[in-house]
Design an enzyme around this catalytic site. Sequence first.
Site, PDB file in Angstrom:
ATOM      1  CE  LYS A   1     -13.851  -3.617   1.529  1.00 50.98           C
ATOM      2  NZ  LYS A   1     -13.242  -3.135   2.741  1.00 50.98           N
TER       3      LYS A   1
ATOM      4  CE  LYS B   1      -4.372  -1.825   1.445  1.00 53.05           C
ATOM      5  NZ  LYS B   1      -5.644  -1.651   2.126  1.00 53.05           N
TER       6      LYS B   1
ATOM      7  CE  LYS C   1      -6.590  -7.399  -1.541  1.00 52.96           C
ATOM      8  NZ  LYS C   1      -7.125  -7.379  -0.215  1.00 52.96           N
TER       9      LYS C   1
HETATM   10  P1  ATP Z   1      -8.604  -2.999   0.285  1.00 55.83           P
HETATM   11  O1  ATP Z   1      -8.343  -3.585  -1.055  1.00 55.83           O
HETATM   12  O2  ATP Z   1      -9.105  -1.613   0.288  1.00 55.83           O
HETATM   13  O3  ATP Z   1      -7.521  -3.267   1.259  1.00 55.83           O
HETATM   14  P2  ATP Z   1     -10.195  -5.231   0.668  1.00 55.83           P
HETATM   15  O4  ATP Z   1     -11.097  -5.336  -0.483  1.00 55.83           O
HETATM   16  O5  ATP Z   1      -8.976  -6.085   0.716  1.00 55.83           O
HETATM   17  O6  ATP Z   1      -9.832  -3.741   0.835  1.00 55.83           O
HETATM   18  P3  ATP Z   1     -10.659  -5.515   3.497  1.00 55.83           P
HETATM   19  O7  ATP Z   1     -11.601  -4.724   4.312  1.00 55.83           O
HETATM   20  O8  ATP Z   1      -9.222  -5.209   3.635  1.00 55.83           O
HETATM   21  O9  ATP Z   1     -11.055  -5.447   1.976  1.00 55.83           O
HETATM   22  O10 ATP Z   1     -10.886  -7.051   3.771  1.00 55.83           O
HETATM   23  C1  ATP Z   1     -11.995  -7.637   4.376  1.00 55.83           C
HETATM   24  C2  ATP Z   1     -11.853  -9.139   4.348  1.00 55.83           C
HETATM   25  O11 ATP Z   1     -11.984  -9.620   3.015  1.00 55.83           O
HETATM   26  C3  ATP Z   1     -10.485  -9.629   4.821  1.00 55.83           C
HETATM   27  O12 ATP Z   1     -10.644 -10.778   5.627  1.00 55.83           O
HETATM   28  C4  ATP Z   1      -9.754  -9.975   3.562  1.00 55.83           C
HETATM   29  O13 ATP Z   1      -8.807 -10.988   3.755  1.00 55.83           O
HETATM   30  C5  ATP Z   1     -10.894 -10.451   2.674  1.00 55.83           C
HETATM   31  N1  ATP Z   1     -10.601 -10.236   1.258  1.00 55.83           N
HETATM   32  C6  ATP Z   1     -10.386  -9.044   0.655  1.00 55.83           C
HETATM   33  N2  ATP Z   1     -10.181  -9.193  -0.661  1.00 55.83           N
HETATM   34  C7  ATP Z   1     -10.279 -10.530  -0.904  1.00 55.83           C
HETATM   35  C8  ATP Z   1     -10.177 -11.332  -2.087  1.00 55.83           C
HETATM   36  N3  ATP Z   1      -9.943 -10.791  -3.276  1.00 55.83           N
HETATM   37  N4  ATP Z   1     -10.325 -12.664  -1.976  1.00 55.83           N
HETATM   38  C9  ATP Z   1     -10.580 -13.228  -0.766  1.00 55.83           C
HETATM   39  N5  ATP Z   1     -10.685 -12.533   0.378  1.00 55.83           N
HETATM   40  C10 ATP Z   1     -10.546 -11.201   0.332  1.00 55.83           C
END
Ligand code: ATP
Length: 332
Positions: A200, A114, A197
């Site tokens: 968000k 990040k 991955k």
């Molecule tokens: P950002 O990308 O902004 O960091 P994020 O989409 O990764 O956000 P988080 O709030 O960080 O979302 O994650 C919430 C949960 O979702 C965590 O347990 C994380 O491991 C899981 N997660 C996030 N993205 C994925 C993905 N692509 N596949 C599986 N699990 C995910």
Amino acid sequence: MTQKRVLSGIQPTSDSFHLGNYLGALKQWVELQDGNDAFYCIVDLHALTGEIEPALFRKRTLASAAQLIALGISPEKSTLFVQSHVAEHNQLGWIMECLAGFGEASRMTQFKDKSAKGGADSARVGLFTYPMLQAADILLYQAHYVPVGEDQRQHIELTRDLATRFNSRFGETFRLPEGYIVKAGAKIYDLQEPTAKMSKSSGSVSGVLELLDSPEVNAKKIKSAATDAGREVKFDEKEKPGISNLLTIHSSLSGRSIADLENEFVGKGYGDFKGAVAEVVVEYLRPIRQKALELLEDERHLIDLLHEGAEKARVVASSTLSNTYKNLGLVK
Ligand code: ATP
Ligand code: LTN
């Protein structure tokens, strides 16, 4: 049988959660509510490490609560709350920062990724100390299990290291938590860029399946997902990351095995397969989206539920914190 403690958190960083959040983590949150004592936290303080948009904070926090409930998190079965409502998170967070080494914190890949994205100068200290606040979230509740996606494995390891260090130096205080990371779905990939991955905060909107998007939008995204060379529907993460990702999504939502799906599509093209994936995703998400939108019509009720959750959370959190202070020798 005594119940196990479960704790997890999710950041309110976008208007909608995505399918990766659901399959990687939230689906397990729902399953683990039964038979366990579960605490689920909307980690708004962690979200401050990204872009801060005051006007969006309230909206996204409430949207997160509505989606969690719509997905099946029951405020009666589990304790659903907002991190900033329970001050003990910051208080234990500081203790964790005083325990963690600069070197070990520097090795966290989420921080490295990040901070690299925005350039070294734009990285803020909060992004660096983020994993120590996360450790506090987990340790405050003496959690046995932490359901998360694969990307969080390193943070859970750090949490265990910090807990071990504290316990051996200052006496038994924290339970060592274990990550609860499923195999299938632990990493869902971006539809347009199936080696990254689904995220968000990623730039590509077209590669992310949002729970609150309309059925038409999600169907269209799936139908225009990047696919791979060849035309065989076969699970092969190396050669066919796009098709493998879609197979994982279908299988996780429909409950059918990957082999069964491969068989069904022998001799058919990618187009037919994507149509089937779109159908499964859209029908799965339709009632969830509807329920979340309904819940958002009564904000007062949502806020009341979150306050009740915070009351319950505080009881456990304050007990761990006061024990921690005592073991550290802080005068009461
Ligand atoms: P950002 O990308 O902004 O960091 P994020 O989409 O990764 O956000 P988080 O709030 O960080 O979302 O994650 C919430 C949960 O979702 C965590 O347990 C994380 O491991 C899981 N997660 C996030 N993205 C994925 C993905 N692509 N596949 C599986 N699990 C995910
Ligand atoms: N870092 C996590 C969110 C998070 C979390 C937690 C997960 C914050 N505190 C405690 C589990 C337990 C993420 O980025 N997904």
